[in-house]
Write an enzyme that holds these catalytic residues in place. Structure first.
Site, PDB file in Angstrom:
ATOM      1  N   THR A 184       0.280  11.365   4.768  1.00  0.00           N
ATOM      2  CA  THR A 184      -0.868  12.266   4.578  1.00  0.00           C
ATOM      3  C   THR A 184      -2.097  11.541   4.037  1.00  0.00           C
ATOM      4  O   THR A 184      -3.130  12.157   3.812  1.00  0.00           O
ATOM      5  CB  THR A 184      -0.489  13.399   3.622  1.00  0.00           C
ATOM      6  N   GLY A 185      -1.982  10.230   3.792  1.00  0.00           N
ATOM      7  CA  GLY A 185      -3.121   9.476   3.267  1.00  0.00           C
ATOM      8  C   GLY A 185      -4.065   9.009   4.363  1.00  0.00           C
ATOM      9  O   GLY A 185      -3.814   9.226   5.552  1.00  0.00           O
TER      10      GLY A 185
ATOM     11  N   VAL B  59      -4.734   5.944   5.401  1.00  0.00           N
ATOM     12  CA  VAL B  59      -4.133   4.943   6.280  1.00  0.00           C
ATOM     13  C   VAL B  59      -2.968   5.552   7.081  1.00  0.00           C
ATOM     14  O   VAL B  59      -2.819   5.286   8.270  1.00  0.00           O
ATOM     15  CB  VAL B  59      -3.654   3.710   5.472  1.00  0.00           C
TER      16      VAL B  59
ATOM     17  N   CYS C  16      -7.147  -5.490   3.605  1.00  0.00           N
ATOM     18  CA  CYS C  16      -8.091  -5.229   4.694  1.00  0.00           C
ATOM     19  C   CYS C  16      -9.204  -6.277   4.812  1.00  0.00           C
ATOM     20  O   CYS C  16      -9.518  -6.746   5.914  1.00  0.00           O
ATOM     21  CB  CYS C  16      -8.703  -3.834   4.536  1.00  0.00           C
TER      22      CYS C  16
ATOM     23  N   HIS D 166     -15.589  -2.292   6.783  1.00  0.00           N
ATOM     24  CA  HIS D 166     -15.970  -3.294   5.786  1.00  0.00           C
ATOM     25  C   HIS D 166     -16.859  -4.342   6.455  1.00  0.00           C
ATOM     26  O   HIS D 166     -16.608  -4.746   7.599  1.00  0.00           O
ATOM     27  CB  HIS D 166     -14.736  -4.030   5.255  1.00  0.00           C
TER      28      HIS D 166
ATOM     29  N   ASN E 180     -11.815  -0.903   8.436  1.00  0.00           N
ATOM     30  CA  ASN E 180     -10.794  -1.223   7.427  1.00  0.00           C
ATOM     31  C   ASN E 180      -9.527  -0.400   7.585  1.00  0.00           C
ATOM     32  O   ASN E 180      -8.451  -0.831   7.171  1.00  0.00           O
ATOM     33  CB  ASN E 180     -11.366  -1.029   6.021  1.00  0.00           C
TER      34      ASN E 180
HETATM   35  O1  25A Z   1      -3.611  -0.164  -4.466  1.00  0.00           O
HETATM   36  P1  25A Z   1      -2.356   0.446  -3.962  1.00  0.00           P
HETATM   37  O2  25A Z   1      -1.439   0.822  -5.108  1.00  0.00           O
HETATM   38  O3  25A Z   1      -1.677  -0.423  -2.935  1.00  0.00           O
HETATM   39  O4  25A Z   1      -2.775   1.859  -3.268  1.00  0.00           O
HETATM   40  C1  25A Z   1      -3.093   2.020  -1.904  1.00  0.00           C
HETATM   41  C2  25A Z   1      -3.101   3.492  -1.468  1.00  0.00           C
HETATM   42  O5  25A Z   1      -2.149   4.248  -2.178  1.00  0.00           O
HETATM   43  C3  25A Z   1      -2.627   5.536  -2.465  1.00  0.00           C
HETATM   44  C4  25A Z   1      -4.027   5.680  -1.942  1.00  0.00           C
HETATM   45  O6  25A Z   1      -4.002   6.349  -0.659  1.00  0.00           O
HETATM   46  C5  25A Z   1      -4.406   4.220  -1.752  1.00  0.00           C
HETATM   47  O7  25A Z   1      -5.233   4.034  -0.633  1.00  0.00           O
HETATM   48  N1  25A Z   1      -2.575   5.702  -3.883  1.00  0.00           N
HETATM   49  C6  25A Z   1      -3.037   4.920  -4.858  1.00  0.00           C
HETATM   50  N2  25A Z   1      -2.786   5.408  -6.075  1.00  0.00           N
HETATM   51  C7  25A Z   1      -2.117   6.539  -5.868  1.00  0.00           C
HETATM   52  C8  25A Z   1      -1.560   7.533  -6.725  1.00  0.00           C
HETATM   53  N3  25A Z   1      -1.672   7.462  -8.050  1.00  0.00           N
HETATM   54  C9  25A Z   1      -1.972   6.735  -4.480  1.00  0.00           C
HETATM   55  N4  25A Z   1      -1.330   7.779  -3.970  1.00  0.00           N
HETATM   56  C10 25A Z   1      -0.830   8.677  -4.837  1.00  0.00           C
HETATM   57  N5  25A Z   1      -0.930   8.586  -6.174  1.00  0.00           N
HETATM   58  P2  25A Z   1      -4.273   7.894  -0.314  1.00  0.00           P
HETATM   59  O8  25A Z   1      -4.556   8.645  -1.571  1.00  0.00           O
HETATM   60  O9  25A Z   1      -5.176   8.065   0.821  1.00  0.00           O
HETATM   61  O10 25A Z   1      -2.837   8.254   0.246  1.00  0.00           O
HETATM   62  C11 25A Z   1      -1.720   8.103  -0.499  1.00  0.00           C
HETATM   63  C12 25A Z   1      -0.539   8.387   0.425  1.00  0.00           C
HETATM   64  O11 25A Z   1       0.676   8.057  -0.261  1.00  0.00           O
HETATM   65  C13 25A Z   1       1.478   9.249  -0.382  1.00  0.00           C
HETATM   66  N6  25A Z   1       2.314   9.240  -1.563  1.00  0.00           N
HETATM   67  C14 25A Z   1       1.942   9.282  -2.844  1.00  0.00           C
HETATM   68  N7  25A Z   1       2.992   9.279  -3.666  1.00  0.00           N
HETATM   69  C15 25A Z   1       4.079   9.242  -2.889  1.00  0.00           C
HETATM   70  C16 25A Z   1       3.665   9.229  -1.534  1.00  0.00           C
HETATM   71  N8  25A Z   1       4.516   9.214  -0.535  1.00  0.00           N
HETATM   72  C17 25A Z   1       5.822   9.198  -0.824  1.00  0.00           C
HETATM   73  N9  25A Z   1       6.297   9.224  -2.068  1.00  0.00           N
HETATM   74  C18 25A Z   1       5.476   9.248  -3.134  1.00  0.00           C
HETATM   75  N10 25A Z   1       5.953   9.278  -4.377  1.00  0.00           N
HETATM   76  C19 25A Z   1       0.466  10.333  -0.423  1.00  0.00           C
HETATM   77  O12 25A Z   1       1.033  11.559  -0.141  1.00  0.00           O
HETATM   78  C20 25A Z   1      -0.496   9.888   0.652  1.00  0.00           C
HETATM   79  O13 25A Z   1       0.025  10.121   1.922  1.00  0.00           O
HETATM   80  P3  25A Z   1       0.578  12.835  -1.016  1.00  0.00           P
HETATM   81  O14 25A Z   1       1.482  13.938  -0.541  1.00  0.00           O
HETATM   82  O15 25A Z   1       0.615  12.514  -2.474  1.00  0.00           O
HETATM   83  O16 25A Z   1      -0.923  13.033  -0.605  1.00  0.00           O
HETATM   84  C21 25A Z   1      -1.393  14.286  -0.110  1.00  0.00           C
HETATM   85  C22 25A Z   1      -2.890  14.312  -0.410  1.00  0.00           C
HETATM   86  O17 25A Z   1      -3.081  14.264  -1.835  1.00  0.00           O
HETATM   87  C23 25A Z   1      -4.123  13.348  -2.186  1.00  0.00           C
HETATM   88  N11 25A Z   1      -3.707  12.716  -3.459  1.00  0.00           N
HETATM   89  C24 25A Z   1      -3.202  11.493  -3.623  1.00  0.00           C
HETATM   90  N12 25A Z   1      -2.974  11.240  -4.920  1.00  0.00           N
HETATM   91  C25 25A Z   1      -3.338  12.359  -5.601  1.00  0.00           C
HETATM   92  C26 25A Z   1      -3.800  13.320  -4.674  1.00  0.00           C
HETATM   93  N13 25A Z   1      -4.207  14.526  -5.061  1.00  0.00           N
HETATM   94  C27 25A Z   1      -4.182  14.832  -6.371  1.00  0.00           C
HETATM   95  N14 25A Z   1      -3.747  13.953  -7.299  1.00  0.00           N
HETATM   96  C28 25A Z   1      -3.317  12.706  -6.974  1.00  0.00           C
HETATM   97  N15 25A Z   1      -2.870  11.844  -7.917  1.00  0.00           N
HETATM   98  C29 25A Z   1      -4.172  12.357  -1.054  1.00  0.00           C
HETATM   99  O18 25A Z   1      -5.518  11.962  -0.870  1.00  0.00           O
HETATM  100  C30 25A Z   1      -3.647  13.095   0.147  1.00  0.00           C
HETATM  101  O19 25A Z   1      -4.726  13.596   0.917  1.00  0.00           O
HETATM  102  O1  L14 Z   2      -4.782  -3.277   0.335  1.00  0.00           O
HETATM  103  O2  L14 Z   2     -10.771  -0.506  -1.098  1.00  0.00           O
HETATM  104  O3  L14 Z   2      -4.744  -4.329  -1.539  1.00  0.00           O
HETATM  105  O4  L14 Z   2     -10.056   0.290  -2.978  1.00  0.00           O
HETATM  106  C1  L14 Z   2      -6.468  -2.045  -2.429  1.00  0.00           C
HETATM  107  C2  L14 Z   2      -7.880  -1.574  -2.804  1.00  0.00           C
HETATM  108  C3  L14 Z   2      -7.119  -2.085  -0.043  1.00  0.00           C
HETATM  109  C4  L14 Z   2      -8.529  -1.668  -0.401  1.00  0.00           C
HETATM  110  C5  L14 Z   2      -5.252  -3.517  -0.779  1.00  0.00           C
HETATM  111  C6  L14 Z   2      -9.882  -0.345  -1.933  1.00  0.00           C
HETATM  112  C7  L14 Z   2      -6.558  -2.865  -1.169  1.00  0.00           C
HETATM  113  C8  L14 Z   2      -8.492  -0.849  -1.639  1.00  0.00           C
END
Ligand code: 25A
Ligand code: L14
Length: 338
Positions: free
Chosen positions: A16-17, A19, A133, A246, A319
């Site tokens: 659902t994110g 990417v 990216c 980017h 990106n």
């Molecule tokens: O630097 P990193 O750690 O490598 O992070 C890279 C990516 O991870 C995500 C974020 O992507 C980022 O680009 N991310 C980073 N920190 C996060 C955090 N604290 C984080 N995701 C969750 N919590 P993103 O936000 O576009 O998409 C994240 C995707 O990952 C799924 N996901 C999260 N926890 C998961 C999981 N999947 C499986 N198991 C888990 N335990 C996440 O699904 C999404 O597909 P989702 O169901 O949580 O997301 C539904 C919508 O909710 C928004 N959202 C995300 N985090 C929060 C949130 N809403 C409220 N509070 C939040 N903390 C999302 O934008 C999504 O639309």
């Molecule tokens: O893939 O733009 O390590 O905030 C984490 C930070 C991707 C880009 C990664 C950003 C990056 C992201």
């Protein structure tokens, strides 16, 4: 190793994110041979369904048994989730292509950009890392130049879109822009400062050496992907109020002299690159034009007149596509080709 089949069971973790969305679209657009697609996200998304090839697929939460019967899992749910679940998936016999920063520098995990080092896929042990990216689009452009003239040093400054941070960051840029137009007070939840109409010299967290983690990823990942520790890299990574795409200003010092025309000729025939360089007609790569496209666009190619063997260029790519989802799907395509 992946058993050869006609079609594969594929999972997207973080479906659902920003990417994850793009991964699903890319699998469909490139006709990846999917027998069944499984979608995973957090509890927040339970009950949601997403479309793939005309059918509605439910979003599931992950548990110990989720990866049984899955052939390939594309992960993009953040480093913490990859740390916990990628080894579980690999143990179930599934190959993980991980988009987070968790496994990239692990010496037992290949870090792959197919145009550059597809060969490294041979030694994977169940987890393959997808690079950062900004690094991906840069190395696609560096590799052919390195092969022709050996790169000694790279100085890069990035101009990174908010979609790299995820959907919440895209919402924040839009909301701040709307609020500023109506003279409302803005909220900063994702970034420490206003991002609308601003530029932030800060991506990911600050490290002890005063660089950000994003900057050091560009240094270490470049050496690992190019398979050459002697390439010196220094980076400044900057967030700009762009939704998608980017841009990078890249300065290269080579051992052998290359003219700007040499570089244009080399890059024009290299895989995954389109040279867009007609400055007299205001033609150069732009993020709004690269958005939604697969290639890495290179322009503003010119000799660095301050040193003997130097080149400056401007490198732009989407990106979420080459920087994330597309590169991951291309890795999967290489795996099923083998
Ligand atoms: O630097 P990193 O750690 O490598 O992070 C890279 C990516 O991870 C995500 C974020 O992507 C980022 O680009 N991310 C980073 N920190 C996060 C955090 N604290 C984080 N995701 C969750 N919590 P993103 O936000 O576009 O998409 C994240 C995707 O990952 C799924 N996901 C999260 N926890 C998961 C999981 N999947 C499986 N198991 C888990 N335990 C996440 O699904 C999404 O597909 P989702 O169901 O949580 O997301 C539904 C919508 O909710 C928004 N959202 C995300 N985090 C929060 C949130 N809403 C409220 N509070 C939040 N903390 C999302 O934008 C999504 O639309
Ligand atoms: O893939 O733009 O390590 O905030 C984490 C930070 C991707 C880009 C990664 C950003 C990056 C992201």
């Amino acid at each position: 190793m992946l058993k050869k089949k006609e079609k594969y069971v594929v999972a997207v973790v973080g479906a659902t994110g920003a990417v994850g969305d793009e991964m699903i679209a890319t699998l469909e657009q490139r006709n990846f041979p999917v027998e069944r697609l499984r979608l995973f996200a957090s509890e927040r998304s339970e009950g949601k369904t997403l479309q793939f090839e005309g059918s509605d697929i439910p979003v599931e939460t992950i548990d110990e048994n989720s990866f049984k019967g899955v052939d390939i899992a594309l992960f993009s749910a953040g480093a913490e989730r990859s740390k916990t679940w990628a080894p579980v998936a690999a143990k179930s016999g599934c190959i993980v292509i991980d988009n987070s920063s968790q496994w990239r520098m692990d010496p037992g995990v290949p870090l792959v950009v197919p145009e550059v080092n597809a060969n490294d896929l041979k030694w994977h042990k169940g987890i393959i890392a997808n690079p950062n990216c900004s690094t991906i689009q840069m190395v696609v452009a560096l590799k052919p130049i390195h092969d022709a003239a050996r790169i000694k040093r790279v100085v890069v400054t990035t101009f990174q879109a908010v979609s790299g941070t995820g959907k919440k960051a895209m919402d924040e840029l839009l909301q701040q822009t709307t609020d500023l137009r109506s003279f409302k007070e803005i909220k900063c939840n994702v970034y420490p400062h206003q991002i609308a109409f601003n530029v932030l010299p800060h991506i990911d967290k600050f490290l002890e050496n005063s660089y950000t983690k994003e900057e050091m990823k560009m240094v270490y990942e470049t050496k690992k992907i190019m398979g050459d520790d002697s390439i010196k890299v220094t980076a400044t990574t900057v967030r700009v109020p762009v939704f998608r795409g980017h841009s990078e200003s890249v300065n290269i010092e080579t051992e052998k002299k290359l003219t700007a025309d040499d570089v244009r000729a080399i890059l024009s025939k290299s895989p995954g690159i389109i040279v867009v360089d007609v400055p007299e007609k205001n033609v150069y790569p732009l993020p709004v034009e690269a958005a939604g496209k697969d290639e890495v666009y290179v322009g503003r190619i010119r000799e660095d007149e301050s040193i003997d063997n130097g080149i400056n260029m401007w490198v732009v790519s989407d990106n979420l596509r080459k920087g994330a989802a597309l590169n991951a799907v291309q890795i999967a395509e290489e795996l099923i080709k083998a």
